[in-house]
Design an enzyme around this catalytic site. Structure first.
Site, mmCIF file in Angstrom:
data_model
loop_
_atom_site.group_PDB
_atom_site.id
_atom_site.type_symbol
_atom_site.label_atom_id
_atom_site.label_comp_id
_atom_site.label_asym_id
_atom_site.label_seq_id
_atom_site.Cartn_x
_atom_site.Cartn_y
_atom_site.Cartn_z
ATOM 1 N N GLU A 19 -4.270 20.338 -8.256
ATOM 2 C CA GLU A 19 -3.970 19.684 -9.540
ATOM 3 C C GLU A 19 -3.649 18.229 -9.272
ATOM 4 O O GLU A 19 -3.327 17.861 -8.145
ATOM 5 C CB GLU A 19 -2.734 20.319 -10.189
ATOM 6 C CG GLU A 19 -2.916 21.751 -10.588
ATOM 7 C CD GLU A 19 -1.581 22.421 -10.897
ATOM 8 O OE1 GLU A 19 -0.643 21.715 -11.336
ATOM 9 O OE2 GLU A 19 -1.480 23.624 -10.672
ATOM 10 N N LYS A 28 -1.116 15.118 -9.469
ATOM 11 C CA LYS A 28 0.338 14.968 -9.515
ATOM 12 C C LYS A 28 0.638 13.842 -10.495
ATOM 13 O O LYS A 28 0.417 12.664 -10.215
ATOM 14 C CB LYS A 28 0.891 14.662 -8.121
ATOM 15 C CG LYS A 28 2.405 14.640 -8.107
ATOM 16 C CD LYS A 28 2.935 14.623 -6.689
ATOM 17 C CE LYS A 28 4.438 14.724 -6.644
ATOM 18 N NZ LYS A 28 5.163 13.803 -7.477
ATOM 19 N N ASP A 49 2.607 11.212 -12.619
ATOM 20 C CA ASP A 49 3.809 10.423 -12.361
ATOM 21 C C ASP A 49 4.566 10.252 -13.673
ATOM 22 O O ASP A 49 4.365 9.290 -14.416
ATOM 23 C CB ASP A 49 3.404 9.060 -11.785
ATOM 24 C CG ASP A 49 4.507 8.457 -10.963
ATOM 25 O OD1 ASP A 49 5.552 9.112 -10.794
ATOM 26 O OD2 ASP A 49 4.329 7.321 -10.496
ATOM 27 N N TYR A 75 2.016 22.475 -16.138
ATOM 28 C CA TYR A 75 1.451 22.831 -14.832
ATOM 29 C C TYR A 75 2.108 24.042 -14.173
ATOM 30 O O TYR A 75 1.739 24.428 -13.065
ATOM 31 C CB TYR A 75 1.470 21.655 -13.859
ATOM 32 C CG TYR A 75 2.785 20.905 -13.754
ATOM 33 C CD1 TYR A 75 3.929 21.517 -13.271
ATOM 34 C CD2 TYR A 75 2.851 19.567 -14.118
ATOM 35 C CE1 TYR A 75 5.118 20.825 -13.163
ATOM 36 C CE2 TYR A 75 4.033 18.851 -14.015
ATOM 37 C CZ TYR A 75 5.176 19.493 -13.540
ATOM 38 O OH TYR A 75 6.341 18.811 -13.432
ATOM 39 N N LYS A 114 0.528 13.187 -1.166
ATOM 40 C CA LYS A 114 0.741 11.891 -1.821
ATOM 41 C C LYS A 114 -0.343 10.869 -1.465
ATOM 42 O O LYS A 114 -0.750 10.770 -0.306
ATOM 43 C CB LYS A 114 2.104 11.316 -1.387
ATOM 44 C CG LYS A 114 3.299 12.086 -1.908
ATOM 45 C CD LYS A 114 3.602 11.661 -3.325
ATOM 46 C CE LYS A 114 4.996 11.958 -3.756
ATOM 47 N NZ LYS A 114 5.989 10.976 -3.574
ATOM 48 N N CYS A 155 3.111 -32.019 -9.898
ATOM 49 C CA CYS A 155 2.008 -31.241 -9.316
ATOM 50 C C CYS A 155 2.137 -31.233 -7.792
ATOM 51 O O CYS A 155 2.259 -32.294 -7.174
ATOM 52 C CB CYS A 155 0.682 -31.868 -9.730
ATOM 53 S SG CYS A 155 -0.721 -31.188 -8.840
ATOM 54 N N CYS A 202 -1.183 -33.482 -6.526
ATOM 55 C CA CYS A 202 -1.376 -34.919 -6.801
ATOM 56 C C CYS A 202 -0.089 -35.607 -7.238
ATOM 57 O O CYS A 202 -0.091 -36.814 -7.489
ATOM 58 C CB CYS A 202 -2.459 -35.115 -7.856
ATOM 59 S SG CYS A 202 -1.944 -34.587 -9.509
ATOM 60 N N CYS A 228 -1.003 -29.382 -14.929
ATOM 61 C CA CYS A 228 -1.187 -30.710 -14.346
ATOM 62 C C CYS A 228 -2.293 -31.344 -15.181
ATOM 63 O O CYS A 228 -3.389 -30.782 -15.276
ATOM 64 C CB CYS A 228 -1.644 -30.603 -12.885
ATOM 65 S SG CYS A 228 -2.305 -32.152 -12.249
ATOM 66 N N CYS A 262 -7.126 -34.651 -10.253
ATOM 67 C CA CYS A 262 -6.295 -33.916 -9.285
ATOM 68 C C CYS A 262 -7.203 -33.119 -8.325
ATOM 69 O O CYS A 262 -8.062 -32.350 -8.776
ATOM 70 C CB CYS A 262 -5.365 -32.970 -10.042
ATOM 71 S SG CYS A 262 -4.544 -31.781 -8.964
HETATM 72 S S1 IVH Z 1 4.629 21.876 -9.619
HETATM 73 C C1 IVH Z 1 7.782 24.685 -8.130
HETATM 74 N N1 IVH Z 1 2.604 20.415 -10.408
HETATM 75 O O1 IVH Z 1 6.269 16.340 -9.059
HETATM 76 C C2 IVH Z 1 6.742 23.640 -8.331
HETATM 77 N N2 IVH Z 1 4.711 19.344 -10.131
HETATM 78 O O2 IVH Z 1 7.650 15.731 -6.587
HETATM 79 C C3 IVH Z 1 7.142 22.686 -9.355
HETATM 80 N N3 IVH Z 1 4.689 16.965 -10.733
HETATM 81 O O3 IVH Z 1 9.206 18.011 -9.866
HETATM 82 C C4 IVH Z 1 6.324 21.501 -9.488
HETATM 83 N N4 IVH Z 1 2.577 16.854 -11.314
HETATM 84 O O4 IVH Z 1 7.989 16.643 -11.710
HETATM 85 C C5 IVH Z 1 3.914 20.425 -10.093
HETATM 86 N N5 IVH Z 1 0.723 19.280 -11.154
HETATM 87 C C6 IVH Z 1 2.022 19.289 -10.836
HETATM 88 C C7 IVH Z 1 2.820 18.123 -10.924
HETATM 89 C C8 IVH Z 1 4.167 18.208 -10.550
HETATM 90 C C9 IVH Z 1 3.704 16.188 -11.201
HETATM 91 C C10 IVH Z 1 6.065 16.497 -10.437
HETATM 92 C C11 IVH Z 1 7.155 17.424 -10.903
HETATM 93 C C12 IVH Z 1 7.878 17.799 -9.652
HETATM 94 C C13 IVH Z 1 7.612 16.622 -8.779
HETATM 95 C C14 IVH Z 1 7.823 16.887 -7.323
#
Ligand code: IVH
Length: 688
Positions: free
Chosen positions: A127, A129, A131, A237, A326, A420, A423, A438, A443
């Site tokens: 999946e 991640k 932010d 998720y 990451k 400037c 110049c 400027c 210049c």
């Molecule tokens: S699963 C027990 N899936 O990342 C597993 N977390 O650094 C629970 N996050 O606390 C998390 N995308 O806030 C999961 N596709 C994803 C995610 C995800 C973002 C965040 C979530 C978690 C943090 C951990």
């Protein structure tokens, strides 16, 4: 330290001190992130501190403690919101920062499941991640009854009223079980974040730093109507507590079920069976992360089979069956050595940061823009500060702000220079302008900027004539304006160090090639204020020759479609200057192309219509069909959408365009109908 005389006990003391310092720093940054929604340092720096602490505690178990922040998830719940005890704890995730760490995790999974390495593949779900901010939402008999933040993992904060205002989160579910808790990420779309910052700048307020902090701040508002106005989104998720519902074998099935219930589940998920496939997924998204309207900082890889997840279990902090892989960070901290000002081709003075080199966003950054004086003052970054630097995708590196807790005592506020740097002419800030200029037209810095712009891609695209060569040729007095490029004394150049015959031959060939570029490129290359490629096309297409443009008055230019009064006035002012006339004469003497194809004044039958062409037509080349559409006022995009008037299908049309047209009910017509459409602006009856 190698060769030091320190005794074991003093080494232990220094480890204990480092552990102490790490624990208090981590606690400080935990509060900034989780409670105040105002982190001071990028995630990677926090992650690295936690990792260092974990390493030290592992190698010095006598110094490990149960209340160490290395053992905790998130932050302490605040007093603003009522506490909510999670029925199933909300865990964090362990991180892998490279392929080796990912493979080490996969090996631990295989060992934990007692699988021989060649045994049946484990099976993962990949999946994105997201932010954002983790959130748990509880539905009872299909009705949303409670929403909570993660808090410390066991106890979160009750943010039900705020989550109720997030329109993409359903308040009722279809075919829901007695109880279902869904975990996911609340985030602010990048488009919403950008629009919010445009608003902030318009009001003279500091920009928000990034979408995550802004989402967190927006979600934890006392007044739920503020949250509702921020257009937050959500991806589900993970399942928490479930009572009832279908029996599920895998995490992938659980996600499909959440989508069936009516919850938003990110479509960018994939079931895979090898680590190579996991890496292919992450590599792909690393490259395309900025195509999404939300920020991601990696991928989350989860063991698919739920019984295997149970067998693997969890540590105090994170499940063993999942890992966050990451991406390399796009934000890092570094030292701001000094602030300098650069003068662009228009004379605009832009402050920029000179940094201790830092590897961020895939390259080493040692300079970053600070935009303008207002932004420097609002951010209050000072030479000597530790600052956060962001380098994302193709965007130029930027300084986001200082880390105030690391500011040395006695740092002075930075003041914009009054003259400037090149110049020494006094700088001016025109009324109502955000920028300082400027205004000395001779210049040298402006001259350099103008010549570089002329040789750039959008201008005459002179390969090999980049920043350093332009600077060198100016320095030796070979060039003062772009016209001089065509009269360089190459024997003189040959005397310079580092110029062999091959580089001279290449530069000369590039200059010859540039002489035949279209008139619109020449106009762009002149760097006339406000005149971009489309305005230049419009002028070239209407007048057909640079002399006609130079003699036209602003009123007649303003009447041309795609020009308008601002461009017209600035173009007329440019050509009124004697230096400009002299420059055009130099171009003429050098034999540059000064003519452009005059655009035919075809009847505007397609004004407001959008026509997409696919496959080969008999009477038109690909460009010819596009010209025929555009010259009649129509649009000719590369793909079919709801707005498409018709898809013209020639021989062997693209299958995806045909399917899309069918799905959206867009008429698909042949070449004869296209001719009719061009002539009349209407589709023949047979085609509708
Ligand atoms: S699963 C027990 N899936 O990342 C597993 N977390 O650094 C629970 N996050 O606390 C998390 N995308 O806030 C999961 N596709 C994803 C995610 C995800 C973002 C965040 C979530 C978690 C943090 C951990």
């Amino acid at each position: 330290m190698a060769g030091s005389k320190s005794s074991p006990s003093s080494a232990d003391t220094s480890v204990a001190t480092e552990i102490d310092e790490l624990r208090s720093s981590i606690a400080y940054h935990n509060e900034r992130y989780h409670t105040l929604d105002a982190p001071e340092i990028p995630d990677i720096e926090y992650d690295l501190m936690v990792r260092r602490l974990q390493e030290l505690e592992a190698t010095h178990p006598q110094l490990a403690t149960a209340d160490s922040p290395s053992q905790a998830v998130g932050g302490a719940p605040s007093a603003t919101f009522a506490p909510v005890t999670h029925a199933v704890p909300m865990m964090s995730l362990d991180n892998a920062f490279n392929r080796d760490e990912l493979e080490a995790w996969a090996a631990r999974v295989a060992t934990g499941l007692d699988l021989a390495s060649e045994a049946a593949p484990v099976g993962y779900v990949c999946e994105l991640k997201i932010d954002g901010v983790a959130c748990s939402i509880r539905y009872e008999d299909g009705k949303m009854v409670q929403a909570a933040t993660r808090g410390n993992g066991r106890v979160g904060e009750d943010i039900t009223a705020n989550v109720a205002g997030i329109s993409v989160i359903p308040k009722t579910l279809t075919n829901a079980p007695a109880v279902v808790e869904v975990r996911g990420e609340v985030y602010m779309p990048v488009s919403v974040f950008d629009a919010l910052n445009v608003e902030m700048e318009a009001q003279g307020l500091p920009r928000y730093v990034n979408p995550r902090n802004t989402a967190a701040g927006s979600l934890r508002q006392k007044d739920p109507s503020v949250t509702a106005g921020r257009n937050l989104h959500f991806w589900s998720y993970q399942l928490g507590l479930v009572d009832g519902g279908p029996s599920l074998d895998g995490h992938g099935d659980a996600l499909d079920w959440l989508a069936e219930l009516g919850l938003p589940v990110n479509p960018e998920r994939r079931r895979v069976s090898t680590i190579d496939q996991v890496v292919a997924f992450t590599d792909d998204w690393m490259e395309h992360r900025h195509d999404l309207d939300y920020e991601i900082d990696g991928a989350v890889v989860k063991v698919d089979t739920l019984s295997r997840q149970r067998a693997l279990g969890s540590t105090a902090k994170a499940p063993r069956w999942a890992i966050a892989y990451k991406f390399p960070p796009e934000e890092r901290t570094t030292k701001l050595k000094e602030i300098q000002v650069s003068i662009g081709r228009t004379g605009k003075a832009t402050p920029f940061a000179v940094l201790e080199p830092v590897f961020v966003g895939g390259s080493t950054v040692q300079m970053a823009t600070l935009h303008n004086d207002d932004q420097v003052q609002l951010k209050d970054v000072r030479p000597g500060d530790t600052v956060i630097v962001r380098k994302a995708g193709d965007v130029i590196p930027e300084v986001l702000g200082p880390v105030l807790s690391e500011r040395p005592k006695g740092l002075r506020k930075w003041k914009f220079p009054t003259s400037c740097p090149t110049c020494k002419t006094e700088l001016v800030r025109p009324e109502g302008e955000a920028h300082i200029f400027c205004i000395n037209p001779t210049c040298p810095a402006q001259r350099q900027g103008r010549i570089e712009h002329f040789t750039s891609r959008g201008g005459l695209d002179i390969e090999g004539m980049g920043e350093s060569r332009v600077a060198l040729f100016i320095e030796h007095g070979f060039i003062n304006d772009p016209g001089d490029l065509y009269f360089i004394d190459w024997d003189e150049v040959a005397r310079l160090e580092g110029f062999g015959q091959t580089s001279i031959d290449n530069l000369q060939a590039a200059l010859v090639a540039s002489k035949t570029r279209p008139l619109a490129n020449l106009l762009v290359g002149l760097g006339i204020r406000h005149l971009g490629p489309s305005g230049a096309e419009a002028l070239a297409g209407h007048f057909g020759h640079i002399d006609a443009i130079a003699h036209a008055d602003a009123e007649s230019m303003a009447e041309i479609d795609g020009v308008g009064p601002t461009i017209a006035q600035s173009t007329a002012a440019y050509f009124a200057a004697p230096e400009s006339v002299a420059l055009v004469d130099k171009f003429r003497d050098a034999g540059l192309n000064l003519e452009g194809p005059v655009r035919s004044e075809a009847p505007q039958t397609l004004a407001g219509l959008t026509v997409v062409v696919s496959g080969t037509l008999e009477g038109f080349s690909r460009d010819g069909a596009a010209d025929a559409i555009k010259s009649r006022g129509g649009k000719n995009p590369g793909s079919v959408s709801k707005k498409t008037t018709a898809l013209v299908a020639g021989a062997e049309p693209g299958a995806s365009k045909l399917t899309k047209a069918e799905e959206l009910g867009v008429p698909v017509v042949d070449e004869e109908a296209f001719q009719h459409l061009l002539a009349t602006g209407e589709l023949p009856e047979s085609a509708t």
